[in-house]
Design a protein around this motif. Structure first.
Motif, PDB file in Angstrom:
ATOM      1  N   ILE A 460       0.845  -1.193   0.000  1.00  0.00           N
ATOM      2  CA  ILE A 460       0.000   0.000   0.000  1.00  0.00           C
ATOM      3  C   ILE A 460       0.880   1.244   0.000  1.00  0.00           C
ATOM      4  CG2 ILE A 460      -1.705   1.307   1.332  1.00  0.00           C
ATOM      5  CD1 ILE A 460      -2.597  -1.456   2.500  1.00  0.00           C
ATOM      6  N   PHE A 461       0.796   2.045  -1.062  1.00  0.00           N
ATOM      7  CA  PHE A 461       1.494   3.318  -1.170  1.00  0.00           C
ATOM      8  C   PHE A 461       0.438   4.427  -1.180  1.00  0.00           C
ATOM      9  CE2 PHE A 461       4.741   0.447  -2.537  1.00  0.00           C
ATOM     10  CZ  PHE A 461       5.968   1.080  -2.319  1.00  0.00           C
ATOM     11  N   LEU A 462       0.472   5.293  -0.182  1.00  0.00           N
ATOM     12  CA  LEU A 462      -0.596   6.269   0.019  1.00  0.00           C
ATOM     13  C   LEU A 462      -0.542   7.457  -0.933  1.00  0.00           C
ATOM     14  CD1 LEU A 462      -0.705   6.355   3.935  1.00  0.00           C
ATOM     15  CD2 LEU A 462      -2.031   4.929   2.361  1.00  0.00           C
ATOM     16  N   SER A 463       0.562   7.608  -1.658  1.00  0.00           N
ATOM     17  CA  SER A 463       0.691   8.770  -2.541  1.00  0.00           C
ATOM     18  C   SER A 463      -0.379   8.809  -3.633  1.00  0.00           C
ATOM     19  CB  SER A 463       2.081   8.779  -3.193  1.00  0.00           C
ATOM     20  OG  SER A 463       3.091   8.959  -2.228  1.00  0.00           O
ATOM     21  N   TRP A 464      -0.968   7.683  -3.952  1.00  0.00           N
ATOM     22  CA  TRP A 464      -1.956   7.621  -5.032  1.00  0.00           C
ATOM     23  C   TRP A 464      -3.379   7.820  -4.530  1.00  0.00           C
ATOM     24  CZ3 TRP A 464      -0.181   7.730  -9.877  1.00  0.00           C
ATOM     25  CH2 TRP A 464       1.169   7.414 -10.068  1.00  0.00           C
ATOM     26  N   ALA A 465      -3.539   8.187  -3.245  1.00  0.00           N
ATOM     27  CA  ALA A 465      -4.881   8.281  -2.664  1.00  0.00           C
ATOM     28  C   ALA A 465      -5.704   9.409  -3.274  1.00  0.00           C
ATOM     29  CB  ALA A 465      -4.784   8.457  -1.151  1.00  0.00           C
ATOM     30  N   GLU A 466      -5.070  10.514  -3.660  1.00  0.00           N
ATOM     31  CA  GLU A 466      -5.858  11.593  -4.263  1.00  0.00           C
ATOM     32  C   GLU A 466      -6.507  11.132  -5.554  1.00  0.00           C
ATOM     33  OE1 GLU A 466      -7.166  14.373  -6.931  1.00  0.00           O
ATOM     34  OE2 GLU A 466      -5.167  13.571  -7.311  1.00  0.00           O
ATOM     35  N   LEU A 467      -5.740  10.445  -6.410  1.00  0.00           N
ATOM     36  CA  LEU A 467      -6.323   9.957  -7.660  1.00  0.00           C
ATOM     37  C   LEU A 467      -7.456   8.982  -7.375  1.00  0.00           C
ATOM     38  CD1 LEU A 467      -3.572   9.318 -10.365  1.00  0.00           C
ATOM     39  CD2 LEU A 467      -5.233  11.168 -10.229  1.00  0.00           C
ATOM     40  N   GLY A 468      -7.293   8.164  -6.329  1.00  0.00           N
ATOM     41  CA  GLY A 468      -8.349   7.224  -5.969  1.00  0.00           C
ATOM     42  C   GLY A 468      -9.634   7.930  -5.584  1.00  0.00           C
ATOM     43  N   THR A 469      -9.504   8.963  -4.757  1.00  0.00           N
ATOM     44  CA  THR A 469     -10.716   9.686  -4.362  1.00  0.00           C
ATOM     45  C   THR A 469     -11.313  10.434  -5.545  1.00  0.00           C
ATOM     46  OG1 THR A 469      -9.464  11.652  -3.644  1.00  0.00           O
ATOM     47  CG2 THR A 469      -9.867   9.949  -2.004  1.00  0.00           C
ATOM     48  N   ARG A 470     -10.475  10.891  -6.473  1.00  0.00           N
ATOM     49  CA  ARG A 470     -10.983  11.579  -7.663  1.00  0.00           C
ATOM     50  C   ARG A 470     -11.832  10.629  -8.503  1.00  0.00           C
ATOM     51  NH1 ARG A 470      -7.124  14.958 -11.752  1.00  0.00           N
ATOM     52  NH2 ARG A 470      -5.790  14.967  -9.903  1.00  0.00           N
ATOM     53  N   CYS A 471     -11.445   9.368  -8.566  1.00  0.00           N
ATOM     54  CA  CYS A 471     -12.238   8.374  -9.302  1.00  0.00           C
ATOM     55  C   CYS A 471     -13.561   8.088  -8.599  1.00  0.00           C
ATOM     56  CB  CYS A 471     -11.450   7.072  -9.424  1.00  0.00           C
ATOM     57  SG  CYS A 471      -9.985   7.143 -10.458  1.00  0.00           S
ATOM     58  N   TYR A 472     -13.485   7.875  -7.280  1.00  0.00           N
ATOM     59  CA  TYR A 472     -14.658   7.365  -6.570  1.00  0.00           C
ATOM     60  C   TYR A 472     -15.705   8.432  -6.246  1.00  0.00           C
ATOM     61  CZ  TYR A 472     -13.249   2.510  -6.047  1.00  0.00           C
ATOM     62  OH  TYR A 472     -12.944   1.194  -6.294  1.00  0.00           O
ATOM     63  N   VAL A 473     -15.359   9.730  -6.228  1.00  0.00           N
ATOM     64  CA  VAL A 473     -16.387  10.719  -5.898  1.00  0.00           C
ATOM     65  C   VAL A 473     -17.513  10.726  -6.922  1.00  0.00           C
ATOM     66  CG1 VAL A 473     -14.972  12.261  -4.506  1.00  0.00           C
ATOM     67  CG2 VAL A 473     -15.062  12.591  -6.985  1.00  0.00           C
ATOM     68  N   GLN A 474     -17.204  10.407  -8.181  1.00  0.00           N
ATOM     69  CA  GLN A 474     -18.247  10.349  -9.198  1.00  0.00           C
ATOM     70  C   GLN A 474     -19.026   9.036  -9.116  1.00  0.00           C
ATOM     71  OE1 GLN A 474     -18.947  12.888 -11.053  1.00  0.00           O
ATOM     72  NE2 GLN A 474     -17.143  14.176 -10.748  1.00  0.00           N
ATOM     73  N   TYR A 475     -18.359   7.989  -8.661  1.00  0.00           N
ATOM     74  CA  TYR A 475     -18.973   6.657  -8.575  1.00  0.00           C
ATOM     75  C   TYR A 475     -19.769   6.508  -7.283  1.00  0.00           C
ATOM     76  CZ  TYR A 475     -19.072   1.529  -8.069  1.00  0.00           C
ATOM     77  OH  TYR A 475     -19.445   0.222  -7.877  1.00  0.00           O
ATOM     78  N   ASP A 476     -19.139   6.841  -6.163  1.00  0.00           N
ATOM     79  CA  ASP A 476     -19.782   6.773  -4.857  1.00  0.00           C
ATOM     80  C   ASP A 476     -18.919   7.537  -3.864  1.00  0.00           C
ATOM     81  OD1 ASP A 476     -20.920   6.210  -2.416  1.00  0.00           O
ATOM     82  OD2 ASP A 476     -21.116   4.057  -2.743  1.00  0.00           O
ATOM     83  N   PRO A 477     -19.291   8.782  -3.530  1.00  0.00           N
ATOM     84  CA  PRO A 477     -18.454   9.575  -2.622  1.00  0.00           C
ATOM     85  C   PRO A 477     -18.297   8.961  -1.238  1.00  0.00           C
ATOM     86  CG  PRO A 477     -20.534  10.693  -3.090  1.00  0.00           C
ATOM     87  CD  PRO A 477     -20.442   9.546  -4.027  1.00  0.00           C
ATOM     88  N   GLU A 478     -19.222   8.108  -0.844  1.00  0.00           N
ATOM     89  CA  GLU A 478     -19.083   7.445   0.464  1.00  0.00           C
ATOM     90  C   GLU A 478     -17.855   6.535   0.479  1.00  0.00           C
ATOM     91  OE1 GLU A 478     -20.961   8.081   3.032  1.00  0.00           O
ATOM     92  OE2 GLU A 478     -22.628   9.169   2.104  1.00  0.00           O
ATOM     93  N   ILE A 479     -17.562   5.892  -0.651  1.00  0.00           N
ATOM     94  CA  ILE A 479     -16.371   5.035  -0.732  1.00  0.00           C
ATOM     95  C   ILE A 479     -15.116   5.892  -0.671  1.00  0.00           C
ATOM     96  CG2 ILE A 479     -15.063   3.463  -2.221  1.00  0.00           C
ATOM     97  CD1 ILE A 479     -17.738   2.378  -3.237  1.00  0.00           C
ATOM     98  N   ALA A 480     -15.101   6.980  -1.416  1.00  0.00           N
ATOM     99  CA  ALA A 480     -13.945   7.881  -1.373  1.00  0.00           C
ATOM    100  C   ALA A 480     -13.702   8.361   0.046  1.00  0.00           C
ATOM    101  CB  ALA A 480     -14.167   9.064  -2.312  1.00  0.00           C
ATOM    102  N   MET A 481     -14.765   8.757   0.734  1.00  0.00           N
ATOM    103  CA  MET A 481     -14.632   9.285   2.094  1.00  0.00           C
ATOM    104  C   MET A 481     -14.173   8.215   3.062  1.00  0.00           C
ATOM    105  SD  MET A 481     -14.876  12.182   3.543  1.00  0.00           S
ATOM    106  CE  MET A 481     -13.664  11.969   4.837  1.00  0.00           C
ATOM    107  N   LYS A 482     -14.572   6.974   2.839  1.00  0.00           N
ATOM    108  CA  LYS A 482     -14.158   5.880   3.722  1.00  0.00           C
ATOM    109  C   LYS A 482     -12.647   5.765   3.776  1.00  0.00           C
ATOM    110  CE  LYS A 482     -14.543   1.659   2.153  1.00  0.00           C
ATOM    111  NZ  LYS A 482     -15.077   0.340   1.751  1.00  0.00           N
ATOM    112  N   TYR A 483     -11.994   5.825   2.622  1.00  0.00           N
ATOM    113  CA  TYR A 483     -10.541   5.651   2.606  1.00  0.00           C
ATOM    114  C   TYR A 483      -9.812   6.895   3.112  1.00  0.00           C
ATOM    115  CZ  TYR A 483     -11.600   1.320   0.311  1.00  0.00           C
ATOM    116  OH  TYR A 483     -12.095   0.070   0.046  1.00  0.00           O
ATOM    117  N   ILE A 484     -10.389   8.074   2.872  1.00  0.00           N
ATOM    118  CA  ILE A 484      -9.805   9.273   3.468  1.00  0.00           C
ATOM    119  C   ILE A 484      -9.860   9.170   4.986  1.00  0.00           C
ATOM    120  CG2 ILE A 484     -10.136  11.760   3.788  1.00  0.00           C
ATOM    121  CD1 ILE A 484     -11.115  11.855   0.879  1.00  0.00           C
ATOM    122  N   SER A 485     -11.002   8.761   5.521  1.00  0.00           N
ATOM    123  CA  SER A 485     -11.148   8.623   6.975  1.00  0.00           C
ATOM    124  C   SER A 485     -10.196   7.571   7.523  1.00  0.00           C
ATOM    125  CB  SER A 485     -12.595   8.260   7.319  1.00  0.00           C
ATOM    126  OG  SER A 485     -13.486   9.290   6.938  1.00  0.00           O
TER     127      SER A 485
END
Length: 691
Positions: A460-485
């Motif tokens: 797990i490399f956390l540097s790619w987390a922004e791109l991950g949240t950018r993908c998931y906010v359109q799909y399901d923002p709850e998933i994006a928020m889960k990993y940020i939390s």
């Protein structure tokens, strides 16, 4: 006079817990956690220092006064007595490091002896104290610990700043900067420190002058010594090609950072100084298309060359690399917009057309020369020169980049990728995204990646987390928020002070601490709050999960303080004189007595409001579409305002309702209409223009 171990000022604090650390006036942080042993020292060309303690909430600012052309360097040392020593050196010119280019040593002598023109020097300091929440008031984040967010921004996010002119996302202990990383301007966006932002601009001027070759090649890395360098490539300024291969993502990543940094600063003069270099960096890559299919080729042709070509440097991605091509697409889209702003239509068309050609080939099925695997329903990583397929193991950066940068705009494909990934994440209960879901073939990477999962093969490399949240906010923002939390909670446990996290134990690993571990918080600002600076406005397009509804975000952009109330039904931005609300995405630009409103993603304003009154005005835009423009204005006091509406038909007469009255006003030759209004205390006035 030659001076060696003499300091102009010397401070000693009782122990290493007196302060969490010190924020420096070039955006860096001296984080006490990272001075774990006696004589551990961090040196930096910074003058002003703000010490803070996150537990007590206390601060101490130390500000040198009246430098008058002189220079200050600082050092922070853990002494044998367990105290924190802070020393500053006053000199006639910038100090040089004593050991290679290192700013961190296990001894207290960082700087070379230096020359002073006078035998006697003096310095005046201003000391001030404040409470931490007053200095860093982020707002009120419902469902998130904003204190933890503040600490992430003040520690791990700033740790990548090695010195003035050297911003990165590794850090000063290891001395690395990867120019093949695209997230530095995004960190500046989240940190909101004008010193950090200024240093990032200076850093890219330094890169332009010393890390870019005449042919446009951007050397991939900086380090304080040559241990990681490809033989013969290390320069006196510390830039080099990595020993693992020619990492060609340095080309698009340089361009992306410059484009996004311009959005942070709005500084056209700085941008013009980068134009030629960014064009050269793009052209260097555009020449790497030997077969004319629009996909750009690496210097290594086969995985059997055992050479890397991008950030995932000991996986042997070769020839047509999907990650580098995705980043090139993102860079060309960003830079074509920049060329439009700079008035170079020919170059704008050049990059737009090249991006379109790349996108078409990228999205072809693997059987037709592209990267899409229709059987697995994800993008593969690379194609060797003989057209064999490699990295068919759901490589996360590849697929995140394809979606985030707009290459994959097919909702069916997006859903297939993101749903498959989320199912895999839930199955292993991972707190953040790994680099890949399944294993590479043994011949596709260096030996330290095996057995799976290990290092770049599944950790797990956390540097790619922004791109991950950018993908998931359109799909399901709850998933994006889960990993940020999840990542925020992990920070509260260990400070994220690691290179990576084990896939199997989910505990921190690696000596090379990555400042990029803060990218989840960048994702919170950019993609959840969707606070996105543009060169001439602040753009807002929230994707709020339920837990964040009603949150207040304090945000500072170009010396303007914005207080942003986020609501799933209506968002409100307040400045010193204006408050504006809208239920749809919008942008604003505010000065002392003027507010410009930008409808949706438009880059030019739709409405303009001006007042000379110090009394605040409330504005709500209710309609901004092709048939009607409608808004309301009110104030608790008597206020005179001048309003302007733009983008109308020149010479056309418009019926305008102002409260209960109707006026006919003809748009001028520029398609503008002036609408003066006098507000009475507590009375709302609604203005409607039928288009």
């Amino acid at each position: 006079m030659i001076v060696d171990a003499a300091a102009n000022s010397h401070w000693e604090f009782a122990d290493m817990t007196t302060w969490t650390g010190a924020i420096l006036d070039n955006g860096a942080v001296a984080w006490c956690k990272l001075l774990p042993e006696n004589f551990y020292t961090f040196g930096n060309q910074a003058a002003g220092v703000l010490f803070w303690n996150n537990l007590t909430g206390t601060c101490l600012a130390v500000t040198p006064m009246d430098l008058a052309g002189r220079h200050i360097a600082s050092r922070f040392t853990r002494s044998p007595r367990g105290t924190l020593v802070f020393a500053q050196y006053l000199s006639d010119s910038p100090l040089k490091t004593r050991v290679n280019l290192s700013r961190c040593l296990r001894e207290d002598s960082i700087w070379k002896p230096f020359k002073l023109g006078k035998s006697k020097q003096s310095m005046t300091y201003r000391l001030s104290a404040a409470k931490l929440p007053d200095r860093f008031d982020l707002g009120c984040f419902n469902g998130i610990d904003e204190n933890a967010v503040r600490e992430i921004l003040n520690t791990i996010a700033r740790y990548g700043v090695i010195d003035s002119g050297l911003c990165g996302a590794n850090g000063w202990r290891s001395g690395y900067i990867c120019l093949h990383e695209q997230w530095y301007a995004q960190l500046a966006m989240a940190i909101q420190d004008k010193n950090y932002t200024r240093n990032l601009s200076n850093t890219y001027d330094n890169f332009r002058d010393h890390a870019v070759l005449d042919n446009g090649r951007v050397l991939a890395r900086f380090k304080d010594n040559s241990v990681d360098a490809m033989p013969g490539t290390y320069t006196e300024h510390g830039f080099y090609e990595a020993q693992w291969g020619y990492l060609l993502d340095s080309q698009p990543d340089y361009v992306m950072v410059v484009a996004e940094q311009f959005r942070n600063t709005g500084n056209l003069n700085w941008l013009r100084g980068q134009k030629q270099t960014c064009e050269a960096a793009l052209e260097y890559m555009l020449q790497r298309d030997s077969d004319g299919d629009g996909l750009l080729e690496m210097t290594n042709s086969y995985h059997s060359d055992n050479r890397g070509s991008d950030w995932i440097d000991i996986i042997w991605a070769a020839h047509e690399n999907a990650l580098v091509n995705a980043e090139m697409y993102g860079a060309m889209i960003l830079w074509s917009e920049i060329e439009e702003i700079l008035g170079d239509q020919a170059k704008a068309a050049r990059y737009t057309n090249a991006a379109a050609k790349l996108k078409q080939s990228f999205n072809r099925n693997i059987s037709d020369g592209g990267f899409w695997n229709p059987q697995n329903k994800w993008y593969i990583y690379w194609r060797d020169k003989d057209d064999t397929i490699h990295g068919d193991n759901l490589v996360i950066p590849v697929n995140f980049a394809a979606i985030s940068y707009g290459l994959c705009d097919d909702k069916v494909r997006q859903t297939a990728i993101l749903s498959t990934l989320e199912s895999a994440m839930q199955k292993e209960n991972l707190f953040a995204w790994p680099l890949c879901v399944y294993s590479y073939m043994p011949e596709e990477g260096g030996g330290s990646n095996f057995p799976f999962p290990n290092y770049e093969n599944g950790d797990i490399f956390l540097s790619w987390a922004e791109l991950g949240t950018r993908c998931y906010v359109q799909y399901d923002p709850e998933i994006a928020m889960k990993y940020i939390s999840n990542i925020i909670e992990q920070y509260k446990k260990d400070g994220l002070a690691f290179q990576r996290y084990s896939r199997t134990t989910q505990t921190g690993l690696g000596d090379d601490i990555l400042g990029g571990n803060a990218m989840a918080v960048t994702g919170l600002y950019r993609n959840i709050f969707s606070i996105q600076p543009q060169y001439n406005r602040l753009y807002l397009e929230p994707h709020l999960p339920k837990q964040l509804d009603g949150s207040i975000v304090n945000y500072k952009l170009r010396d303007t303080d914005y207080r942003i109330k986020l609501n799933r039904k209506l968002n409100t931005v307040t400045t010193s004189r204006f408050s504006i609300s809208n239920k749809n995405p919008f942008g604003i630009n505010c000065s002392a007595n003027r507010l410009e409103y930008f409808s949706a993603k438009n880059s030019t304003p739709t409405l303009n409001f001006e007042t000379n009154s110090a009394d605040p005005v409330q504005i709500e835009v209710t309609h901004s579409n092709s048939s009607k423009l409608e808004w309301s204005v009110s104030s608790s006091c008597s206020v005179e305002m001048l309003q302007k509406a733009y983008h109308l038909l020149p010479g056309k007469a418009y019926h305008i309702e102002i409260g209960s009255k109707t006026k006919i006003i003809t748009a001028d030759s520029k398609g503008q209409i002036d609408i003066p209004v006098k507000l009475k205390p507590g009375k709302k006035v609604i203005i409607t223009i039928t288009l």
